[in-house]
Design an enzyme around this catalytic site. Structure first.
Site, mmCIF file in Angstrom:
data_model
loop_
_atom_site.group_PDB
_atom_site.id
_atom_site.type_symbol
_atom_site.label_atom_id
_atom_site.label_comp_id
_atom_site.label_asym_id
_atom_site.label_seq_id
_atom_site.Cartn_x
_atom_site.Cartn_y
_atom_site.Cartn_z
ATOM 1 N N ASP A 95 45.256 15.678 30.030
ATOM 2 C CA ASP A 95 45.408 16.795 29.346
ATOM 3 C C ASP A 95 44.675 16.786 28.128
ATOM 4 O OD1 ASP A 95 48.183 18.848 28.795
ATOM 5 O OD2 ASP A 95 46.706 18.503 26.963
ATOM 6 N N GLU A 142 34.716 29.345 39.436
ATOM 7 C CA GLU A 142 35.587 30.014 40.696
ATOM 8 C C GLU A 142 36.206 31.442 39.988
ATOM 9 O OE1 GLU A 142 35.822 26.473 40.470
ATOM 10 O OE2 GLU A 142 35.553 25.999 42.479
ATOM 11 N N TYR A 143 36.831 31.012 39.011
ATOM 12 C CA TYR A 143 37.700 32.351 38.152
ATOM 13 C C TYR A 143 36.562 33.654 37.978
ATOM 14 C CZ TYR A 143 42.175 30.785 37.938
ATOM 15 O OH TYR A 143 43.516 30.362 38.295
ATOM 16 N N GLU A 164 33.318 19.947 30.405
ATOM 17 C CA GLU A 164 33.777 21.054 30.405
ATOM 18 C C GLU A 164 35.724 20.874 30.555
ATOM 19 O OE1 GLU A 164 34.954 24.922 33.612
ATOM 20 O OE2 GLU A 164 33.939 23.259 34.424
ATOM 21 N N ASP A 174 43.411 29.057 30.434
ATOM 22 C CA ASP A 174 44.682 29.890 30.607
ATOM 23 C C ASP A 174 45.199 30.584 29.271
ATOM 24 O OD1 ASP A 174 44.940 28.650 33.133
ATOM 25 O OD2 ASP A 174 46.018 26.778 32.201
HETATM 26 N N1 SAM Z 1 37.242 26.473 34.455
HETATM 27 C C1 SAM Z 1 37.864 26.833 35.825
HETATM 28 C C2 SAM Z 1 37.225 28.337 36.263
HETATM 29 O O1 SAM Z 1 36.581 28.763 35.389
HETATM 30 O O2 SAM Z 1 37.108 28.791 37.662
HETATM 31 C C3 SAM Z 1 39.249 26.990 36.025
HETATM 32 C C4 SAM Z 1 39.956 28.210 35.337
HETATM 33 S S1 SAM Z 1 41.902 27.872 35.260
HETATM 34 C C5 SAM Z 1 42.455 29.391 34.864
HETATM 35 C C6 SAM Z 1 42.373 26.829 34.039
HETATM 36 C C7 SAM Z 1 42.348 25.191 34.209
HETATM 37 O O3 SAM Z 1 42.450 24.651 32.972
HETATM 38 C C8 SAM Z 1 43.376 24.932 35.183
HETATM 39 O O4 SAM Z 1 43.073 24.126 36.044
HETATM 40 C C9 SAM Z 1 44.307 24.138 34.219
HETATM 41 O O5 SAM Z 1 45.002 23.172 34.979
HETATM 42 C C10 SAM Z 1 43.217 23.699 33.156
HETATM 43 N N2 SAM Z 1 43.933 23.406 31.919
HETATM 44 C C11 SAM Z 1 44.836 24.135 31.244
HETATM 45 N N3 SAM Z 1 45.006 23.586 29.907
HETATM 46 C C12 SAM Z 1 44.590 22.306 30.082
HETATM 47 C C13 SAM Z 1 44.701 21.135 29.281
HETATM 48 N N4 SAM Z 1 45.177 21.250 28.083
HETATM 49 N N5 SAM Z 1 44.022 19.981 29.621
HETATM 50 C C14 SAM Z 1 43.361 20.013 30.967
HETATM 51 N N6 SAM Z 1 43.168 21.099 31.691
HETATM 52 C C15 SAM Z 1 43.818 22.131 31.327
#
Ligand code: SAM
Length: 218
Positions: free
Chosen positions: A101, A199-200, A43, A123
């Site tokens: 990242d 969670e979201y 994921e 995001d």
């Molecule tokens: N997937 C989870 C959910 O559905 O509950 C979290 C959704 S949250 C809006 C998006 C997550 O993706 C954040 O924790 C953010 O830090 C991570 N994220 C965004 N861009 C990323 C990247 N380029 N590499 C790693 N993590 C990333």
């Protein structure tokens, strides 16, 4: 997602057996690390880890790796697995986390090493000039293309209509095809089968927002 730095989070991450610190060194040898030859599902942007923890508990014959770039968020996932161990005496030997990242995915996984990729509630990066940062963008699809095995699938869920439309528009130029698409996951019985909430997702679906989902391949 709260991004503030939580004191001590780096220390907890450094000492957690669930976190792989030298992920690039594991490129091509994740099977050895898990000590089995089960398929590997990842994921990207896993947040607090609820989705992957549930999947790992339901599917002991699949290895899971969660990628999250913020230590403060990864810390929450680690607290959750620890709680599971303390309250239910359960461990998840088929689950590991990486703090990184996602733009560096190809340095972490070898060509074809991953069988499935999940993107959940990524995001949205609404400004046009940030489109390349969106996890379902063609730039990221090119990275997934390298690490996903030939007949592998990518599944993406979101409540964000604009992001979903953008993601659909990226498929053809990136050489991917849709296997299944829904604009209302919760009304689609076939695609809902076995659905694991993130969670979201809990937050947005309980507020009545439709959830969009696609499953794609190339
Ligand atoms: N997937 C989870 C959910 O559905 O509950 C979290 C959704 S949250 C809006 C998006 C997550 O993706 C954040 O924790 C953010 O830090 C991570 N994220 C965004 N861009 C990323 C990247 N380029 N590499 C790693 N993590 C990333």
């Amino acid at each position: 997602m709260r991004l503030r730095n939580i004191p001590g989070s780096q220390d907890v991450i450094d000492h957690s057996p669930y976190v792989i610190k030298d992920a690039e060194k594991r490129r091509g040898s994740w099977r050895e690390l898990f000590r089995n030859d089960h398929p590997l599902h990842i994921e990207v942007g896993m947040g607090k880890g609820r989705f992957l923890m549930e999947l790992a508990a339901r599917n002991p014959d699949i290895n899971f790796v969660g990628i999250e770039r913020y230590t403060s968020v990864l810390l929450r996932a680690l607290q959750k697995v620890e709680r599971l161990q303390e309250t239910e005496n359960k461990t998840l030997p088929n689950l590991l986390f990486i703090c990184a990242d996602a733009s560096g995915l190809e340095e972490i996984f070898a060509e074809g090493e991953v069988s499935k990729i999940y993107l959940n509630f990524s995001d949205p990066w609404p400004k046009d000039r940030h489109a390349r940062r969106r996890l379902p963008s063609r730039e990221f699809l090119a990275r997934y293309d390298k690490i996903l095995k030939k007949d592998g699938r990518l599944e993406f869920k979101t409540d964000n209509k604009a992001l979903f439309e953008f993601a659909i528009g990226e498929l053809e130029p990136a050489g991917w095809r849709a296997e299944k698409i829904t604009h209302d996951l919760y009304a689609d019985h076939e695609m809902m089968r076995g659905n694991v909430m993130t969670e979201y997702e809990e937050k947005f679906s309980s507020a009545g927002n439709p959830i969009y989902k696609y499953i794609i391949y190339r």
